[in-house]
Motif scaffolding. Structure first.
Motif, short mmCIF file in Angstrom:
data_model
loop_
_atom_site.label_atom_id
_atom_site.label_comp_id
_atom_site.label_asym_id
_atom_site.label_seq_id
_atom_site.Cartn_x
_atom_site.Cartn_y
_atom_site.Cartn_z
N VAL A 270 0.88 -1.18 0.00
CA VAL A 270 0.00 0.00 0.00
C VAL A 270 0.91 1.22 0.00
O VAL A 270 1.75 1.38 0.88
CB VAL A 270 -0.94 0.03 1.23
N LEU A 271 0.72 2.06 -1.00
CA LEU A 271 1.61 3.22 -1.20
C LEU A 271 0.78 4.49 -1.26
O LEU A 271 -0.31 4.48 -1.85
CB LEU A 271 2.36 3.01 -2.52
N ASP A 272 1.30 5.53 -0.65
CA ASP A 272 0.64 6.83 -0.77
C ASP A 272 1.26 7.52 -1.99
O ASP A 272 2.44 7.89 -1.95
CB ASP A 272 0.89 7.66 0.50
N PRO A 539 -9.38 6.94 -4.12
CA PRO A 539 -10.48 7.13 -5.04
C PRO A 539 -9.94 7.39 -6.47
O PRO A 539 -8.83 7.91 -6.61
CB PRO A 539 -11.19 8.36 -4.51
N ALA A 540 -10.74 7.07 -7.46
CA ALA A 540 -10.24 7.07 -8.84
C ALA A 540 -9.80 8.45 -9.32
O ALA A 540 -8.80 8.57 -10.03
CB ALA A 540 -11.31 6.51 -9.77
N GLU A 541 -10.52 9.48 -8.92
CA GLU A 541 -10.21 10.83 -9.42
C GLU A 541 -8.97 11.43 -8.75
O GLU A 541 -8.13 12.03 -9.42
CB GLU A 541 -11.42 11.75 -9.22
N ASN A 542 -8.92 11.28 -7.47
CA ASN A 542 -7.79 11.86 -6.71
C ASN A 542 -7.23 10.78 -5.78
O ASN A 542 -7.50 10.77 -4.59
CB ASN A 542 -8.28 13.08 -5.92
N PRO A 543 -6.47 9.86 -6.36
CA PRO A 543 -6.09 8.68 -5.57
C PRO A 543 -5.27 9.00 -4.31
O PRO A 543 -4.33 9.80 -4.36
CB PRO A 543 -5.25 7.84 -6.54
N ALA A 544 -5.69 8.38 -3.22
CA ALA A 544 -4.97 8.54 -1.95
C ALA A 544 -4.10 7.32 -1.67
O ALA A 544 -3.16 7.39 -0.87
CB ALA A 544 -5.95 8.72 -0.80
N ILE A 545 -4.45 6.22 -2.29
CA ILE A 545 -3.64 5.00 -2.09
C ILE A 545 -3.49 4.24 -3.41
O ILE A 545 -4.38 4.30 -4.28
CB ILE A 545 -4.24 4.03 -1.04
N VAL A 546 -2.37 3.58 -3.52
CA VAL A 546 -2.14 2.64 -4.62
C VAL A 546 -1.84 1.30 -3.97
O VAL A 546 -1.01 1.22 -3.06
CB VAL A 546 -0.97 3.10 -5.51
N ILE A 547 -2.57 0.29 -4.38
CA ILE A 547 -2.39 -1.02 -3.77
C ILE A 547 -1.98 -2.03 -4.83
O ILE A 547 -2.59 -2.10 -5.90
CB ILE A 547 -3.69 -1.50 -3.08
#
Lengths: 690, 168
Positions: A270-272, A539-547
């Motif tokens: 999980v990456l910010d 969230p898709a528009e302004n992603p807070a996380i990448v998993i």
């Protein structure tokens, strides 16, 4: 007269005599003092060193102390690794008179057999050794208990234990309170307190406790009255970017996913994307660093950064984002995939999912190989290679963990005729999960790649931050291109192969990947072994996380990334997004889980119309017996029924997992429906029985 | 002349021998110096032993600090162990809590065909007087007999205000 005069002259002058005597005494004293002075000068000048050492030996002890190793914290200041002082018991055989008695006493106190101790002590005594370990790294409570047990009343000894020839030595022990949690990230240190893997190894310089020499002056009773030590540099503490809570949730979801898909192993990151901070990094199976020797060495490996795999379709973002950045395509422009296959340098690439002309969004949604290959070919070798390098493939990400793999990404000069086509769909290359996470984080962060990091800051012993990790930003593609690609990835989740990555309350975007594993024995890909992965953002528009979720060799029926890895992504994202205070941007489907008053099955039980009923009415039957009758009827039946339901649901799940195309036909039934069934059938049975 | 001289000499010798050869001032000075020396030695010894005593105390305190720091670390560690998710899970299992899965969530859906039972009307429990003075009993009975005052409805309020306004 003359004789009288003679007498007078012969008689000595008494004053002179006294003076002479006095002078003699003075001379004697001067000589004496002079002799002492000479001796003193001799001692002070010629023998000073020898004397000083001798004097120091008599009253001074040299003690070497190793300062406690630095602590590792998570981002919420929770202790992940900490050193504590422990005590080790040793014997000086020279001081021991009765070896047998000592061995017996120590063995009784330690609750072990005396043979081994006796053997060690005897051998040491015969060889004139003055040091034998008896018990190592005991905690304070155990040491206190031993002191009490080994206490000899008459013995005058300044240090504990009051037993002839036994002494304590202070040592340190590394403890990991969260056990398996983030084990591969934290790593472990060996018996000599040297980091062997993970942060313990990479931050060894900061964490290492320096050896401090100290001198203790003791009086005749052995009490220390003066102490001096060399300047010590206390070790530093390391604060990580991971959160123990998120890490736990990720590990739980991953374990569940690996077990459900019967995979060999699993990895999740999980990456910010906005800061490059790694919030969680898990690999299953894991190990407990407190007792690392009990686990296989394979488990120590941090697969997220050390294991290379063929990414498959998740690598298609390189071709698409490059083409979008070079404005060769737009997300809505059309591409012809009408034949369902493409032939490059004699190699035929089939594509059963896309057999018509479609937009790039649609092509991405169905994971069209033809579209990706065509896009890659139109880019050309140099452009493709350049963009892939910009994304960070073929080089370590630079995260502060040891033994990070570079990945496999050959230079264009060594490519075959079909290499560009293969690479466009994620073959002929090897990536790490961390590289994939970084690449997708760049798309999430409007085309700006941020170097991932796991060390937030390094603090000194006073808690002051002495080194804070700064964010390194590298623009890769334009914000428009990143936005276009996010639209395409969103479509994958909405209509494409990753429907199971749809989140409750949040929008999500991502890409599935299923790749055959390369078999070194047969020197080609093994069609029976897969690596299934999913990389998503929310969230898709302004992603807070990448998993990133990678499953190695799933063998539980379903093998596609959309079926194996996407549900893990969903479980992780749905749990951690609210924890991160991310505002929901999608409709929340509230599951009807509110508890209602269920008529108790025990209450419903009608007691048999025997004499007992009368007794019950009278209130004579004990409550215990009533309960027993009720339990027999109610509990026993429901258990049987639940087992049946489980058996029924399993084959359904397998059917669902067989292929993504069948998704449309068979809709996954929510778990609540099955429980409803269970309830109904169980209550019916209860009624029948009664 | 010689005789005179000799007699003078013997006189002085007898005088010196018979009296105090060292003047008392010198004696006092020597005594003072000796006393000062002794006091100096005494103070030096005292400070030496007190420094040793302080040193011992200091080393004990140092040891105590080390022990306290060690205890603090051990406590932090045990706190962290107790707060770890795995331990919390264990504790929850001990007290009988189970993980929330689809299998153990029971959702009750009432049967639409079933006839709805009328809700039971719970009667107001009668007040029982046990060992209470009769005056109190009477007061309570009175309060029960009195009709309850109706609370002013929301609809009544605007009417009343209208009347009041008209009066004004």
């Amino acid at each position: 007269m003359a004789t009288r005069l003679k007498k007078v002259t012969n008689r000595k002058n008494p004053r002179q005599t006294a003076f002479t005597r006095f002078m003699l005494i003075v001379a004697f004293f001067i000589l004496w003092i002079g002799a002492i002075g000479v001796r003193l000068v001799h001692l002070q000048i010629n023998q000073s060193e020898w004397l000083r050492e001798k004097a120091q030996d008599q009253r001074r002890d040299e003690v070497k102390i190793k300062t406690l190793r630095g602590t590792i914290y998570d981002r919420t200041e929770r202790t992940l690794a900490m050193s504590v002082k422990v005590k080790s018991l040793y014997a000086d055989p020279k001081e021991i008179d009765d070896v047998e008695f000592t061995a017996q006493q120590v063995a009784a106190a330690l609750k072990i057999k005396p043979d081994a101790i006796l053997k060690d002590l005897r051998e040491a005594k015969e060889n004139n050794k003055r040091f034998v370990w008896l018990a190592q790294k005991l905690d304070e409570d155990t040491a206190q208990k031993l002191n009490k047990t080994l206490d000899t009343a008459d013995l005058k000894k300044f240090d504990a234990p009051k037993f002839k020839g036994l002494h304590w030595r202070e040592e340190q022990k590394r403890s990991y309170p969260y056990k398996n949690l983030a084990a591969q990230i934290i790593g472990f240190s060996n018996a000599e307190d040297v980091g062997q893997s993970g942060i313990e190894q990479s931050q060894e310089e900061s964490l290492r406790g320096a050896v401090v020499k100290s001198w203790q002056d003791r009086d005749r009773l052995g009490r220390v009255y003066d102490q001096s030590e060399t300047t010590r540099q206390p070790p530093k503490d390391v604060v990580l970017t991971i959160s123990h809570s998120i890490q736990y949730k990720v590990e739980q979801a991953l374990e569940k996913g690996v077990k459900a898909s019967n995979s060999k192993s699993g990895t999740a990151i999980v990456l910010d994307p906005r800061t490059g901070e790694v919030l969680a990094m898990a690999a299953y199976p894991s190990f407990d660093p407190n007792r690392y020797t009990e686990f296989p060495a394979e488990n120590y490996q941090n697969k997220a950064i050390q294991s290379i795999y063929s990414p498959g379709s998740i690598f298609k973002i390189v071709a698409y984002s490059s083409a979008l950045d070079l404005k060769m395509i737009t997300a809505d422009s059309m591409i012809d995939c009408s034949r369902g296959f493409i032939e490059v340098a004699g190699h035929r690439f089939n594509d059963p999912h896309a057999t018509k002309t479609m937009s790039y969004i649609e092509a991405m949604a169905v994971s069209s190989n033809v579209a990706a290959i065509k896009t890659g070919l139109s880019l050309g070798k140099e452009n493709f290679y350049g963009y892939a390098q910009k994304f960070g493939f073929g080089q370590p990400t630079g995260i502060e963990l040891p033994a990070e793999a570079r990945g496999l990404f050959r230079a264009p000069q060594t490519w075959n005729g079909d290499s560009l086509a293969s690479m466009s769909i994620g073959y002929e290359i090897g990536v790490t999960a961390m590289q994939m996470a970084t690449a997708y984080a760049a798309i999430a962060n409007n085309g700006v790649r941020i170097k991932p990091h796991i060390v937030k800051e390094i603090r000194d012993s006073t808690g002051k931050a002495i080194s804070v990790t700064e964010v390194e930003q590298t623009p890769i593609v334009s914000a428009e291109a990143a936005h276009g690609l996010r639209r395409m990835l969103r479509e994958v989740v909405l209509k494409g192969t990753a429907k199971r990555a749809q989140l409750n309350g949040y929008t999500s975007a991502g890409k599935t990947g299923t790749a055959w594993k390369y078999n070194a024995k047969i020197k080609r890909v093994d069609a029976g072994k897969y690596v299934s992965s999913f990389v998503g953002m929310a969230p898709a528009e302004n992603p807070a996380i990448v998993i990133v979720v990678v499953m190695d060799e799933p063998s539980g029926g379903a093998r596609d990334g959309g079926q194996v890895s996407a549900p893990v992504f969903r479980e992780i994202a749905e749990q951690i997004l609210p924890e991160m205070n991310i505002v929901p941007d999608n409709t929340i489907q509230q599951e009807n889980l509110t508890a209602q008053v269920i008529p108790s099955e025990i209450e419903k039980v009608e007691l048999p119309a025997t004499n007992d009923a009368e007794i019950v009415e009278k209130g004579d039957l004990p409550k215990k017996e009533l309960k027993k009758i009720a339990e027999k009827v109610a509990v026993g039946e429901t258990i049987k029924e639940t087992k049946k339901v489980e058996k029924q649901t399993k084959p359904d799940a397998r059917k669902e997992d067989k292929s993504p195309s069948e998704d449309k036909k068979i809709k996954p039934k929510p778990a609540i429906v099955t429980t409803e069934k269970k309830n109904k059938s169980s209550t019916e049975k209860v009624k029948k029985k009664t | 002349m010689n005789k005179r001289k000799q007699s003078a000499k013997t006189q002085t010798q007898t005088k010196r021998r018979g009296g105090d050869p060292i003047p008392w001032k010198y004696c006092l000075l020597t005594l003072c110096c000796g006393l000062l020396l002794v006091v100096g030695f005494f103070f030096a010894a005292r400070s030496h032993f007190s420094s040793i005593d302080f040193g011992i105390k200091n080393s004990r305190l140092r040891k105590q600090i080390d022990e306290l720091e060690g205890d603090k670390r051990r406590l932090i560690l045990s706190k962290e162990i107790a707060l770890s998710p795995a331990e919390i899970k264990k504790a929850a299992k001990k007290i009988g809590l189970t993980e929330m899965n689809a299998s153990n969530i029971e959702v009750y859906r009432p049967n639409p065909n079933a006839v709805k039972e009328k809700p039971k009307v719970i009667e107001k429990p009668k007040l029982e007087f046990l060992n209470k003075p009769e005056e109190v009993k009477k007061e309570v009975k009175k309060s029960e007999d009195k009709p309850e005052k109706k609370a002013p409805d929301a609809k009544d309020k605007p009417e009343r205000t209208k009347v009041q306004l008209a009066k004004k």
